[in-house]
Design an enzyme around this catalytic site. Sequence first.
Site: not given
Ligand SMILES: Cc1cc2nc3c(=O)[nH]c(=O)nc-3n(C[C@H](O)[C@H](O)[C@H](O)COP(=O)(O)OP(=O)(O)OC[C@H]3O[C@@H](n4cnc5c(N)ncnc54)[C@H](O)[C@@H]3O)c2cc1C
Length: 393
Positions: A370
């Site tokens: 989220e």
């Molecule tokens: C158990 C679980 C349940 C989930 N449930 C849902 C769901 O129901 N629906 C849904 O749509 N998603 C869901 N998610 C997805 C979740 O919302 C994403 O994993 C989250 O938003 C982060 O995206 P990412 O994993 O692609 O990480 P990335 O976006 O690849 O980020 C990797 C790292 O880079 C950092 N980063 C990225 N951009 C920036 C920036 N501009 N400045 C500084 N730091 C940055 C992030 O903070 C993080 O530390 C779920 C995830 C998990 C693990």
Amino acid sequence: MYPQDAEKLLADVDAFCQELRPTEELCYVEHRQNDAIAELAKKYDLLGMPIPVELGGRGADAVTYARALARIGREGTGARTFFSGHTSIGQYPILRYGNDAQKKRYLPASVRGEYILAFGLTEPDAGSNPLEMTSTYRREGNRFLLNGVKYLISNGGIAQAVVVLAYPEAATGPERRMSAFIVETAGETFETEDLPSKLGMFTANTAMFQMTDHPVPLENMLGEEGNGFRVAMGTLISGRLSVASGCLGVIEDCLVEAIHYCQTRTQHGKLIGKHQLVQEHLAAIEIARAASDAMIERAAHAKQRSDESPQDKDAAAEADLRVAQAKFFASNAAWEAADHAVQIFGGRGYSELYRVGRHLQDVRVCRIYEGTDEIMKLKIATALLGKDFAAFS
Ligand SMILES: Cc1cc2nc3c(=O)[nH]c(=O)nc-3n(C[C@H](O)[C@H](O)[C@H](O)COP(=O)(O)OP(=O)(O)OC[C@H]3O[C@@H](n4cnc5c(N)ncnc54)[C@H](O)[C@@H]3O)c2cc1C
């Protein structure tokens, strides 16, 4: 909501939690999904807590719903995540952005448990920046066909309908604006795969799904065409408040468990609660609880005001900011509180057989889903500095 209705709802939530606990604990130690949760929630009429009574729900305001989620959060982040997926980010966008026909078709049925819901925004290559998603839709006759992969979706493997975001297939440039859809999951064109290899939350379903020319009726577009980003961002405010509330429950449960252990475990000839360094851990958990509680209450009131005046941009901005603050604070506070509780439990804390160890494993995700810690901080700083200072656009 009348105080007596809120009281009844919270009593039902408490009874549900007591009945849930044995199966939740067993499933956790066996690392398997708790398939009983939806049926049990239905028994206590908890599958639509904030849905208006006329649509079959309990009519909870944001503050009461936050308290309910905090109580459920004491049973574990996995149990609470089921409700976040189904209600906070599944039912909520339909309630807030849906038309009357969509509300009547999906909300009462989802309250009855005929539709378990989920929210599909994230993709393998689009997480923190959902604008980078590649899922698409195109119109064909009286339906849309959706294509793409959604990743890490809570309830994604058990949902009968998912709110999905996708771009128009052919559009480029400024024309390329995402839309939201209520997507039914039946049929071979919608394939799911569970993602069980998590660090915790073993009882909750997390899945990915692939849509291959998956048909969606025209009337299932949610909100206006091209308005999907707004739907997604509004939905995330609801989801974040649910995460923060669940984290409060985690802290509360860590406190209960830690107090009990302090009062029963003896080392060096006295109860460990009489060792001042152990008391320091306990005090830290209590401070985390009190501060999280206050921030969530404030955020829930702001969200309630925004829900009551959907056109009020200031109310929406205030809700967005306060919820982001509460989500960041409570998820970090819960992580630290669980760590303190594990320390109080010593070697037993480092075990899935004890509640505090399970909380530590599970609650870590709250700093990620989220909206990550980093995204929450950027959002808070942008609110202070103004949009010209947005770290990303
Ligand atoms: C158990 C679980 C349940 C989930 N449930 C849902 C769901 O129901 N629906 C849904 O749509 N998603 C869901 N998610 C997805 C979740 O919302 C994403 O994993 C989250 O938003 C982060 O995206 P990412 O994993 O692609 O990480 P990335 O976006 O690849 O980020 C990797 C790292 O880079 C950092 N980063 C990225 N951009 C920036 C920036 N501009 N400045 C500084 N730091 C940055 C992030 O903070 C993080 O530390 C779920 C995830 C998990 C693990």
